[in-house]
Design a protein around this motif. Sequence first.
Motif, PDB file in Angstrom:
ATOM      1  N   CYS A 108       0.926  -1.111   0.156  1.00 49.59           N
ATOM      2  CA  CYS A 108      -0.085   0.093  -0.007  1.00 49.59           C
ATOM      3  C   CYS A 108       0.646   1.114  -0.157  1.00 49.59           C
ATOM      4  O   CYS A 108       2.032   1.222   0.680  1.00 49.59           O
ATOM      5  N   VAL A 109       0.139   2.255  -0.457  1.00 52.29           N
ATOM      6  CA  VAL A 109       0.978   3.700  -0.238  1.00 52.29           C
ATOM      7  C   VAL A 109       0.789   3.997   1.133  1.00 52.29           C
ATOM      8  O   VAL A 109      -0.078   3.496   1.828  1.00 52.29           O
ATOM      9  N   PRO A 110       2.060   4.734   1.478  1.00 54.14           N
ATOM     10  CA  PRO A 110       1.964   5.170   2.988  1.00 54.14           C
ATOM     11  C   PRO A 110       0.460   5.596   3.692  1.00 54.14           C
ATOM     12  O   PRO A 110       0.261   5.129   4.810  1.00 54.14           O
ATOM     13  N   GLU A 111      -0.272   6.231   3.087  1.00 50.93           N
ATOM     14  CA  GLU A 111      -1.403   6.966   3.625  1.00 50.93           C
ATOM     15  C   GLU A 111      -2.492   5.804   3.905  1.00 50.93           C
ATOM     16  O   GLU A 111      -3.326   5.838   4.846  1.00 50.93           O
TER      17      GLU A 111
ATOM     18  N   SER B   8       1.879   6.437  -7.648  1.00 53.77           N
ATOM     19  CA  SER B   8       0.439   6.147  -7.841  1.00 53.77           C
ATOM     20  C   SER B   8      -0.213   7.361  -8.165  1.00 53.77           C
ATOM     21  O   SER B   8       0.389   8.682  -8.069  1.00 53.77           O
ATOM     22  N   THR B   9      -1.167   7.324  -9.401  1.00 57.03           N
ATOM     23  CA  THR B   9      -1.690   8.566  -9.985  1.00 57.03           C
ATOM     24  C   THR B   9      -3.099   8.807  -9.218  1.00 57.03           C
ATOM     25  O   THR B   9      -3.657   9.736  -9.737  1.00 57.03           O
TER      26      THR B   9
ATOM     27  N   GLU C 131      -7.384   3.560 -15.557  1.00 60.78           N
ATOM     28  CA  GLU C 131      -7.376   2.647 -16.829  1.00 60.78           C
ATOM     29  C   GLU C 131      -6.526   1.210 -16.315  1.00 60.78           C
ATOM     30  O   GLU C 131      -5.423   1.426 -15.672  1.00 60.78           O
ATOM     31  N   GLY C 132      -6.993   0.207 -16.334  1.00 65.57           N
ATOM     32  CA  GLY C 132      -6.412  -1.096 -16.049  1.00 65.57           C
ATOM     33  C   GLY C 132      -6.393  -1.433 -14.403  1.00 65.57           C
ATOM     34  O   GLY C 132      -5.825  -2.489 -14.075  1.00 65.57           O
ATOM     35  N   LYS C 133      -6.948  -0.507 -13.420  1.00 61.77           N
ATOM     36  CA  LYS C 133      -7.097  -0.790 -12.293  1.00 61.77           C
ATOM     37  C   LYS C 133      -8.029  -1.884 -11.788  1.00 61.77           C
ATOM     38  O   LYS C 133      -9.121  -1.860 -12.438  1.00 61.77           O
ATOM     39  N   THR C 134      -7.676  -2.551 -10.831  1.00 57.89           N
ATOM     40  CA  THR C 134      -8.689  -3.557 -10.311  1.00 57.89           C
ATOM     41  C   THR C 134      -9.421  -2.813  -9.213  1.00 57.89           C
ATOM     42  O   THR C 134      -8.697  -2.146  -8.337  1.00 57.89           O
TER      43      THR C 134
ATOM     44  N   ALA D  20      -6.071  -2.477  -0.153  1.00 53.98           N
ATOM     45  CA  ALA D  20      -6.061  -1.478  -1.244  1.00 53.98           C
ATOM     46  C   ALA D  20      -4.618  -1.044  -1.527  1.00 53.98           C
ATOM     47  O   ALA D  20      -4.007  -0.651  -0.536  1.00 53.98           O
ATOM     48  N   LYS D  21      -4.000  -1.062  -2.805  1.00 55.55           N
ATOM     49  CA  LYS D  21      -2.908  -0.768  -3.085  1.00 55.55           C
ATOM     50  C   LYS D  21      -2.436   0.684  -3.404  1.00 55.55           C
ATOM     51  O   LYS D  21      -1.637   1.306  -3.049  1.00 55.55           O
ATOM     52  N   ASP D  22      -3.510   1.264  -4.283  1.00 55.31           N
ATOM     53  CA  ASP D  22      -3.487   2.764  -4.531  1.00 55.31           C
ATOM     54  C   ASP D  22      -4.334   3.668  -4.012  1.00 55.31           C
ATOM     55  O   ASP D  22      -4.056   5.058  -3.708  1.00 55.31           O
TER      56      ASP D  22
END
Length: 236
Positions: free
Chosen positions: A7-10, A33-34, A76-79, A166-168
């Motif tokens: 995961c991103v830090p937040e 991460s966008t 786009e392409g995100k799960t 969640a990753k992003d």
Amino acid sequence: LREHFRCVPEIIGFSNMLSYDYKIKPLRDASNSTLLPAVVNYRVADGKRLNNKTNPNEAQAIVALMKACIEQPEYEGKTFGVISLLGDEQVRCVQRLIEETIDHTDIVERDILCGNASNFQGDERDVIFLSVVDSVTTDHPAPIHLQNFGPDDSYRKRYNVAASRAKDQLWVVDSLDAATDLKPGDIRKTLIDYSLNPNAVEFRHTEIEKKADSPFEIGVAQALVNRGYKLIQQWK
């Protein structure tokens, strides 16, 4: 085991606060991460929990948000995944709406999964929507019953798993005003407050360290703040 790359830090910051006493080291670079912000709170103003443990308006909001995300180029392409924090009844409600309103091709390509925290154990998605489900009702006026960590820490374990899938991007979708509908120490309030301002706890910890005279004071003050207490350091 304390280094975290998914995961991103937040996002992992909530679990770090809730279950790991800030000992987890988030090592993933958030700049790759966008999807910003990484943690989003979405309150459903007309959300109501029914007696069958579902919140239809919350379910509809989640599916509408997911559908809108799918149409945006940055996704786009995100799960995607949806996790109910209150039983399988809400899972079935959301799943039915997904099948009715989202194109089957998107369901497959986006690897959309809907379940409870146990269903996501060891799994992950780029974007996760959490459904808190609970709300103020006629039978349960504000503030509603306190929900702490639960027997054998069951609620804390559930929230820890759910919030770290969640990753992003993590969406916390709820039907509660944390300031008036929930009591201090309620795990739902902890999650909602964090989603409204993920950096608040880190800011308070930094302020405590600036004012403290010893590591012992830092430890005690941070432990109190983490449990929802308001304190004035160096009170004479």
